[in-house]
Design a protein around this motif. Structure first.
Motif, short mmCIF file in Angstrom:
data_model
loop_
_atom_site.label_atom_id
_atom_site.label_comp_id
_atom_site.label_asym_id
_atom_site.label_seq_id
_atom_site.Cartn_x
_atom_site.Cartn_y
_atom_site.Cartn_z
N ALA A 32 0.82 -1.21 0.00
CA ALA A 32 0.00 0.00 0.00
C ALA A 32 0.86 1.26 0.00
N THR A 33 1.86 1.30 0.86
CA THR A 33 2.68 2.51 0.96
C THR A 33 3.59 2.69 -0.26
N SER A 34 4.08 1.60 -0.85
CA SER A 34 4.92 1.74 -2.04
C SER A 34 4.11 2.28 -3.22
N GLN A 35 2.83 1.94 -3.28
CA GLN A 35 1.98 2.48 -4.35
C GLN A 35 1.79 3.98 -4.18
N MET A 36 1.77 4.46 -2.96
CA MET A 36 1.65 5.90 -2.74
C MET A 36 2.91 6.61 -3.22
N VAL A 37 4.08 6.03 -2.95
CA VAL A 37 5.33 6.60 -3.45
C VAL A 37 5.30 6.66 -4.98
N TYR B 85 10.93 0.16 -2.93
CA TYR B 85 10.20 1.43 -2.90
C TYR B 85 10.72 2.37 -3.99
N ILE B 86 12.03 2.37 -4.21
CA ILE B 86 12.65 3.30 -5.15
C ILE B 86 12.42 2.88 -6.60
N PHE B 87 12.16 1.59 -6.83
CA PHE B 87 12.06 1.11 -8.21
C PHE B 87 10.95 1.84 -8.99
N SER B 88 9.77 1.98 -8.41
CA SER B 88 8.66 2.61 -9.14
C SER B 88 8.98 4.04 -9.57
N ALA C 150 11.91 5.23 -10.15
CA ALA C 150 12.93 5.09 -11.20
C ALA C 150 12.28 4.73 -12.54
N TYR C 151 11.29 3.84 -12.50
CA TYR C 151 10.57 3.46 -13.72
C TYR C 151 9.72 4.62 -14.24
N ASN C 152 8.99 5.28 -13.34
CA ASN C 152 8.09 6.36 -13.74
C ASN C 152 8.84 7.52 -14.38
N LEU C 153 10.09 7.70 -14.02
CA LEU C 153 10.87 8.81 -14.56
C LEU C 153 10.87 8.83 -16.08
N GLY C 154 10.99 7.66 -16.70
CA GLY C 154 11.03 7.64 -18.16
C GLY C 154 9.94 6.87 -18.85
N TRP C 155 9.28 5.92 -18.14
CA TRP C 155 8.40 4.98 -18.82
C TRP C 155 6.95 5.10 -18.40
N ASN C 156 6.57 6.23 -17.84
CA ASN C 156 5.16 6.48 -17.52
C ASN C 156 4.64 7.55 -18.48
N GLY C 157 4.50 8.78 -17.99
CA GLY C 157 3.99 9.85 -18.85
C GLY C 157 4.90 10.16 -20.02
N ASN C 158 6.21 10.06 -19.82
CA ASN C 158 7.16 10.37 -20.89
C ASN C 158 6.96 9.46 -22.10
N LEU C 159 6.76 8.17 -21.85
CA LEU C 159 6.52 7.23 -22.95
C LEU C 159 5.20 7.54 -23.64
N GLY C 160 4.19 7.92 -22.84
CA GLY C 160 2.88 8.24 -23.40
C GLY C 160 2.91 9.43 -24.34
N LEU C 161 3.86 10.33 -24.16
CA LEU C 161 4.00 11.47 -25.06
C LEU C 161 4.87 11.12 -26.27
N TYR C 162 5.90 10.32 -26.06
CA TYR C 162 6.92 10.11 -27.09
C TYR C 162 6.40 9.31 -28.28
N ILE C 163 5.73 8.20 -28.02
CA ILE C 163 5.32 7.32 -29.11
C ILE C 163 4.37 8.02 -30.09
N THR D 298 19.11 4.06 -16.32
CA THR D 298 20.27 4.06 -15.42
C THR D 298 19.83 3.88 -13.97
N ALA D 299 18.78 4.60 -13.58
CA ALA D 299 18.27 4.49 -12.21
C ALA D 299 17.76 3.09 -11.92
N MET D 300 17.02 2.49 -12.87
CA MET D 300 16.51 1.13 -12.67
C MET D 300 17.66 0.12 -12.56
#
Length: 520
Positions: free
Chosen positions: A339-344, A404-407, A409-422, A370-372
Motif C-alpha cells: 500500500a505505501t509503495s503504491q503511494m510513493v 520502494y525506489i524502483f517505481s 525510477a521506472y516512472n521517470l522515463g516509462w510512464n507519462g514520458n513514454l505516453g508522449l513520445y510514441i 540508469t536508475a533502474m
C-alpha cells in the motif's frame, strides 16, 4: 504499466503548431475555471472518463496484495511458478482481445457507449472474480476484466482529450495517466484493510470492489457530454457545435476558441476521410517502406520491450514472493509495504509528468534506465546477502528500500514520458495504426513478463535478478542508438528528424490544407 489509446496520448498542443495559425486566446480565464458554470460542470464530469485507467492500476496492486493474504493462498492451494503466472497473465491476455474491440465500438456508437461497454465487462469480471469457486473461474474472470479494462481505457482516453477545453488538455492528459497510480493506492490499502478478516471474504471483498469504479462509470457516463469530434464524424454537426458553445464558450456562439475548434474538427475529419481509404495491407506496407518508417517501427518495438521487461513485473505483480525471500512473511508487513509503495509511485508519477517538456524525452529514458539498473543491482546484492545469512536483517531491509525506489525510477522515463513520445514520432496519417501496433507488442511482452517472473523466482530465486542487471544494460544501448530527442520541435519537424524535408512537407499537408480552408 497500463495501455492507453492513441487519441488521448497525442500531444494536445499539436493542433496549435500548424504552420500559419495559432489557437486564439479564450475569453474565459481557464486558470479560474471554477468560476464558470459550464466549464466547472465539464471538468467535474471529466472525473468519469478519468476513472478509465483506474481499473488497470487497481488490478496489479490487488494481485500483489492478495498474494500476501493467507486465506487467498490457502483457498487456491498456494499457487507458485507457472500457476501463479497464469493468474496474472490472464489479465493482459484478455487485454489483447480487447484492443481489437476499442475502435469498432467507440467509433461506431460513440465514446460513451464504448466506455460503458468496457465497464460492463469489468463489472461482470469483478463479479465472477469475487464469487470464484476454483482457479479456473478466477483466471477466466481476470481475462474478462483485462478485456474490459483495455476497452474502458482505450475509449476513456480519447474521450478526455476530445471534450476537455483546449487550454486544459495537457493537464487532463497528465491527470489521466496518474489515475493508474490512484487505482494502485486504493487496491493496496483495500487489501491491507481486509487481510485480517477470517475466511474467504478477506480476498473476495477487494476482488469484487475492482468493479466499483466501472459501476460508477456505467451510471454517470450518460451525463458527460459526447465527443464533438465523434458527433461530426457521424454527421451530427449541430450537436457538436452546441457542445462546444456550451462547455468551451460558456454559451457564446461567437467565442473565437469555439469557432476555431469547430472549423479545425470539420476540416481535419474531411482530410481523414481521404486517408481512411487506405487499406490495412497498404498501411502495413508503408510502415516497412522507407528508412524513416522502419526506424519508427524499431523505436516502437524497443520501447514496448523496455516498458515491460525492465523488472517492473516484480513490483507490479510479484512483490509478495520477493518480500518473503528476504524474511518479511507476515500478511501485515506485506500488505502495508504494498500500500505505501503504491503511494510513493503515485507521488512520483505526478511530478515526473511535468519533466518531458523541461528535460527532454530521450534524456528521461536514459536517466530512468540508469536508475533502474542501479536499483536492480542493489536488490540483487541485498537478496544474495540475505540468502547467505538469514539473520542479516539489514540486507533484507535494504531490499525493501530499493523496492520502494524502483517505481519512481521506472516512472521517470516509462510512464507519462513514454505516453508522449510514441504518438509524436508518428506522422498524422499513421498515428492510429502505429499506436495500435505499439499496444499490441506491449501487451505481448507484458504476458511474457508476468508469466516468466514467478517461474524464475521459484527455480533460481535471487539469481533471477541478474538477468535483468544484464538486460537493462542492453536496453540502455538500444535507447541510446535508436531514440532521437523530440523536445522542442513541432510535429512537422519531428517528421523531419526521421524522414527529411520531403516527408515533412507531405506529413504536414493534411493540417496545412485545413488551415488554408479556414483562411478562405
Amino acid at each position: 504499466m497500463g495501455i492507453f489509446n492513441n487519441a488521448a496520448l497525442a500531444r494536445p498542443e499539436a493542433h496549435q503548431q500548424v504552420p500559419g495559425t495559432t489557437m486564439p486566446k479564450s475569453p474565459i480565464n481557464t486558470k479560474k475555471w471554477w468560476k464558470y458554470r459550464n466549464l466547472r460542470a465539464l471538468n467535474l464530469w471529466l472525473l468519469i472518463p478519468l476513472l478509465s485507467i483506474y481499473a488497470q492500476g487497481f488490478d496489479g496492486s490487488m494481485m500483489n496484495g492478495l498474494q500476501s493474504v493467507t486465506n487467498w493462498q490457502t483457498y487456491f492451494g498456494t499457487p507458485k511458478g507457472a500457476t501463479l503466472g497464469i493468474f496474472n497473465a490472464a489479465n493482459p491476455i484478455g487485454g489483447v482481445i480487447g484492443t481489437f474491440l476499442i475502435a469498432p465500438v467507440s467509433d461506431r456508437w460513440g465514446r460513451r457507449v464504448g466506455l460503458c461497454f468496457g465497464a460492463v465487462l469489468c463489472c461482470l469480471g469483478a463479479a465472477l472474480q469475487g464469487g470464484a469457486t476454483d482457479i479456473a473461474m478466477f483466471v477466466v474472470s481476470r481475462g474478462v476484466i483485462g478485456c474490459g479494462s483495455i476497452i474502458v481505457a482505450g475509449c476513456g482516453a480519447p474521450y478526455i482529450t476530445e471534450i476537455a477545453h483546449p487550454e486544459q488538455r495537457s493537464t487532463a492528459t497528465a491527470l489521466f495517466l496518474t489515475f493508474y497510480s490512484v487505482g494502485s493506492v486504493t487496491a493496496g490499502w483495500c487489501t491491507f484493510g481486509t487481510f485480517r478478516i477470517d475466511g474467504s471474504a478477506s480476498w473476495r471483498i477487494p476482488s469484487a470492489l475492482q468493479g466499483l469504479p466501472s459501476l460508477i462509470q456505467i451510471i454517470f457516463v450518460w451525463f458527460v457530454p459526447e465527443s464533438p469530434r465523434w458527433l461530426v464524424s457521424v454527421g451530427r454537426n449541430e450537436e457538436a457545435l452546441a457542445m462546444l458553445v456550451k462547455y468551451h464558450g460558456e454559451g457564446d456562439p461567437q467565442d473565437p476558441v469555439v469557432l476555431f475548434e469547430y472549423n479545425e474538427i470539420t476540416n481535419a475529419l474531411e482530410e481523414e476521410k481521404e486517408i481512411a481509404r487506405n487499406t490495412f495491407i497498404g498501411s502495413a506496407k508503408e510502415f516497412v517502406s522507407g528508412a524513416g518508417n522502419r526506424k519508427r517501427v524499431a523505436v516502437m518495438v524497443w520501447a514496448a520491450i523496455c516498458s515491460q521487461m525492465s523488472g517492473n513485473a516484480f513490483v507490479s505483480y510479484y512483490l509478495s514472493p520477493i518480500l518473503s525471500s528476504v524474511g518479511l512473511t507476515s500478511d501485515l508487513q506485506q500488505t502495508l509495504i504494498n500500500a505505501t509503495s503504491q503511494m510513493v509511485s503515485w507521488f512520483s508519477a505526478l511530478y515526473f509528468a511535468t519533466l518531458p517538456a523541461k528535460v527532454g524525452r530521450r534524456t528521461l529514458f536514459l536517466w530512468s534506465i540508469t536508475a533502474m539498473w542501479i536499483v536492480v543491482i542493489s536488490i540483487t546484492a541485498g537478496s544474495a546477502m540475505f540468502a547467505q545469512n538469514n539473520n542479516n536483517k539489514a540486507a533484507g531491509y535494504a531490499v525493501v528500500v530499493f523496492l520502494y525506489i524502483f517505481s519512481p525510477a521506472y516512472n521517470l522515463g516509462w510512464n507519462g514520458n513514454l505516453g508522449l513520445y510514441i504518438p509524436e514520432i508518428l506522422p498524422f496519417h499513421l498515428r492510429t495504426k502505429g499506436l495500435s501496433f505499439f499496444y499490441f507488442v506491449q501487451l505481448c511482452f507484458q504476458i511474457l513478463s508476468t508469466f516468466a517472473v514467478p517461474i524464475g523466482l521459484e527455480n533460481i530465486h535471487w539469481r533471477f535478478y541478474t538477468i535483468f542487471v544484464v538486460w537493462i544494460m542492453v536496453e540502455f544501448v538500444g535507447v541510446y542508438l535508436l531514440f532521437p530527442e523530440t523536445k522542442g520541435p513541432s510535429l512537422e519537424d519531428i517528421a523531419y528528424i526521421f524522414d527529411g524535408p520531403p516527408a515533412t512537407k507531405d506529413y504536414g499537408n493534411a493540417e496545412e490544407k485545413a488551415v488554408e480552408e479556414m483562411k478562405g
